[in-house]
Structures are given as structure tokens and as C-alpha cells.
Design an enzyme around this catalytic site. Structure first.
Site, PDB file in Angstrom:
ATOM      1  CD1 TRP A  84      -2.056  -2.303   1.683  1.00  0.00           C
ATOM      2  CD2 TRP A  84      -2.946  -1.243  -0.062  1.00  0.00           C
ATOM      3  NE1 TRP A  84      -3.040  -3.112   1.162  1.00  0.00           N
ATOM      4  CE2 TRP A  84      -3.605  -2.497   0.103  1.00  0.00           C
ATOM      5  CE3 TRP A  84      -3.343  -0.404  -1.098  1.00  0.00           C
ATOM      6  CZ2 TRP A  84      -4.635  -2.909  -0.745  1.00  0.00           C
ATOM      7  CZ3 TRP A  84      -4.373  -0.815  -1.939  1.00  0.00           C
ATOM      8  CH2 TRP A  84      -5.002  -2.045  -1.761  1.00  0.00           C
ATOM      9  CG  ASP A 144      -3.116   3.979   4.340  1.00  0.00           C
ATOM     10  OD1 ASP A 144      -4.122   3.788   5.041  1.00  0.00           O
ATOM     11  OD2 ASP A 144      -2.917   3.424   3.239  1.00  0.00           O
ATOM     12  CE  LYS A 194      -8.457  -2.650   4.968  1.00  0.00           C
ATOM     13  NZ  LYS A 194      -8.078  -3.770   4.116  1.00  0.00           N
TER      14      LYS A 194
END
Length: 380
Positions: free
Chosen positions: A118, A192, A216
Site C-alpha cells: 500500500w 495511512d 476494516k
């Protein structure tokens, strides 16, 4: 890792009525049963209005009450200082890979740390805007040489002078690597936190900006939360689309256009649930206990392994491999037959992965551990 005894979640983990099974998906992930039950109750008739919350105008005072409460709950749960804006936006965390340089680069230089898939995607996207002349992107370090199982030592990083910002991914969902302490850098820190937000207490004041996809620990996919310090607003490039402009969205209270109303509503219910569990500190102790249990099972075995450096092992996403990879298919078939869902590792790394977000109970993790021990006994 700590093994202090803590209470488990009060939310039921499974019952015959709802047929809830242990779900270890990395995202979209498990949502608390109590939240889904409440949403189910209100689906057709929200607040006695004879219609769903999805059918209510996002600009009505009734819906605005939902958004105000959700923001207030999140501010309370995370102790967000008053000089930060909280935005509830669309596009997921990946859209912020573009929004961040468009809002903050402003002809300067930005530092990026790459610790997995990511963060690598984030820097690749930012480099597209650098190629257009909007600024310069500097890779301070990469964990690629370790196959993203470790973080390069900070004293080896190539940090820029007067960087506009420093970007990193606090928890790499795919590789199971988590940076627990914010990097000590001079630039505004951009994190992030899609896979670790609300999982443990953090000091928001150490960050210039935090962003997280909702799917999540917050709720369903379709929503991203951006927490951005006031002094970083108003710097966007003229190329920045209006709907990606943080200052504009802050002025419009995240309603420049129709927001993801149902995801926002469900996020608010999750915040209520988390508060009922005792808040982030309490859920953080449970998360640590879950991770300790699973990592101990892996480490005490010659049948399973986890290759991430111990100090960077994620407490949210735990990948593991079988010593004999030819048993992978059998493990997945037998685990699913046992009611343990979504344990297949990401295609980039293979093996298995158990994502144990807030809504995954300690009971579910114990069921997984019991299965792993039985499977090892059977196949070793």
C-alpha cells in the site's frame, strides 16, 4: 507482547438466529453483530419515519444529527484536538494517494517510506503528479530487500530538508507489518491507518494528517475518513479537483456532493459499539491479547511460521505459512468446513492470513488456534 487478562467483547460472536461464523477477512471485514442487528431493525423504518435512512435527504436536520454525532463520537474515541478537521469522504483510502500530493505538495518535495504494497502504491501515484511538475517525490527508504518483513533503520533514511510532508503506511495489510511508533521526522506526518485505526490509542497531535478506509475497523466499504490539521488546509494545487480539495470539503462539512450516507450512518453505529466496549484503550487490550495468542501458537510450532520482524508484527493482520505449502489447499478447505472463513493469504505473498480487527472476538481467535493445533497434529 503483553498477555494481561482483559474482558472480551460483549457482542455475541455467533448464534443460530444470525448464523454468524468467524470471519478473518482483510476487508471488507467483520462488522460487530450488534451493529448489523440494529441496522437490520432500522432498515425499513428508521426512527419511525416509514423509510430507510438510505432514503433520507443528506441535508435534512435528521440526517445531519447522525453526522454530527458520528464526528463527535470519533473525536471522543481518538481524542482528536480541536485544530483538526474530520472529513467523511468517498473513494476509499486509495483515492487519497492522489488527493494528498494535490493538496499538500504545492511545488515542494515530499518524503515517502515504503514498507509494503500500500505504501508502494501511494508513492507510485504521487510520482505521477511529480511528473506533471507539481513537485518532487523522494523515497526515503524501502523494505523491499527484506520482502517487506522489516523496516529499514531510521538512521539509514534519506530524509529531505524542509519536506512538505512525510508519508507512510502505519499497517501494511498484506504483509502484516505495523509501525507502532510514529516516525520521528521534521515534516508533517501523513499516515495511512486504514487497517489499524481505532485498534489502539494514538496521539493524533503527532500527525499532520491521518486517513483510513472504513472497511476494516469502521464499517462498510465506500467511506474514507480524513483527519487533517487546520494549517495544512488551503494549499491545494489548481489542478486539484474540487471534490478532492480538503479545504473545500471542510468548508462544506463533507457534503460538497451527496456523501456515502449509509456507510456514514453505519460508522456512527460502530463508534457507539466501540464506546460500549470501553473505548479504544479497552479494545486495544483485547486486540493485543488476540494477537499474543495467535503469534504464540505460530512461534511454538515448527509447522507454522511468520517472517515479519518481531517488533513490527501487526496486531491486526497476521500472515502465516505452513512448513509444507502443498497442504495450503487442504488447510483452507478444512478450515472453511470448520466454519473459519477467509483465511487465504493475499495473492502477492501466498500462505494464510488472519485479520483480527476490532469486531473479531477473542473467542473466534481461540477457535482458529484450536483448529490450527488440531490440523498440525493431523498433518505434521
Amino acid at each position: 507482547m503483553s498477555t494481561n487478562s482483559v474482558p472480551t467483547q460483549t457482542t455475541p460472536t455467533s448464534d443460530a438466529t444470525h448464523h454468524r461464523l468467524p470471519n478473518f477477512s482483510a476487508g471488507p471485514a467483520t462488522i460487530p453483530t450488534a451493529v448489523l442487528s440494529r441496522a437490520q431493525e432500522e432498515l425499513l423504518d428508521w426512527q419511525g419515519r416509514g423509510m430507510s435512512v438510505m432514503e433520507v435527504s443528506h441535508r435534512s436536520k435528521e440526517y445531519m444529527a447522525i453526522t454530527d454525532k458520528a464526528e463527535a463520537k470519533l473525536r471522543s474515541l481518538m481524542s482528536i484536538p480541536d485544530n483538526y478537521k474530520v472529513l467523511f469522504l468517498q473513494g476509499g483510502a486509495s483515492l487519497q494517494f492522489s488527493a494528498i500530493p494535490l493538496n499538500l505538495l504545492n511545488g515542494g518535495k515530499a518524503d515517502y517510506l515504503t514498507t509494503g504494497t500500500w505504501s508502494a502504491k501511494a508513492i507510485k501515484e504521487a510520482q505521477r503528479y511529480a511528473a506533471l511538475g507539481l513537485g518532487e517525490i523522494n523515497l526515503v527508504a524501502t523494505g523491499k530487500d527484506s520482502n517487506f518483513t522489516d523496516v529499514p533503520a531510521p538512521d539509514s533514511w534519506n530524509n529531505s530538508d524542509n519536506a512538505a510532508y512525510f508519508h507512510y503506511c502505519a499497517n501494511e495489510t498484506i504483509h502484516g507489518l505495523q509501525i507502532f511508533e510514529p516516525p520521528q521526522v521534521d515534516a508533517p506526518l501523513i499516515a495511512d491507518m486504514s487497517s489499524c485505526i481505532l485498534s489502539q490509542p494514538i496521539d493524533v497531535s503527532k500527525f499532520g494528517m491521518i486517513y483510513a478506509g472504513a472497511q476494516k475497523n469502521i464499517g462498510p466499504a465506500g467511506l474514507v475518513i480524513v483527519i487533517v490539521r487546520d494549517d495544512l488546509l488551503g494549499q491545494a494545487s489548481e489542478w486539484c479537483p474540487l471534490l478532492m480539495n480538503y479545504a473545500h470539503q471542510a468548508d462544506k462539512e463533507s457534503m460538497s456532493n451527496t456523501p456515502p450516507t449509509y456507510s456514514w450512518y453505519l460508522a456512527g453505529l460502530v463508534f457507539d459499539w466501540l464506546e460500549e466496549q470501553g473505548g479504544v484503550a479497552a479494545i486495544g487490550k483485547i486486540n493485543q491479547q488476540k494477537a499474543d495468542l495467535l503469534y504464540k501458537t505460530i512461534d511454538d510450532s515448527h509447522f507454522y511460521s511468520n517472517s515479519v520482524a518481531t517488533q513490527y508484527r501487526s496486531i491486526m493482520n497476521i500472515p502465516f505459512n505452513l512448513a509444507d505449502s502443498s497442504l495450503d489447499k487442504v488447510f483452507l478447505e478444512e478450515s472453511e468446513a470448520a466454519g473459519l472463513l477467509n483465511l487465504k493469504g493475499h495473492r502477492d505473498v501466498g500462505g494464510m492470513r488472519a485479520s483480527i480487527y476490532n469486531a473479531v472476538s477473542l473467542e473466534w481467535v481461540q477457535q482458529l488456534v484450536d483448529f490450527m493445533l488440531a490440523f498440525e497434529k493431523k498433518h505434521a
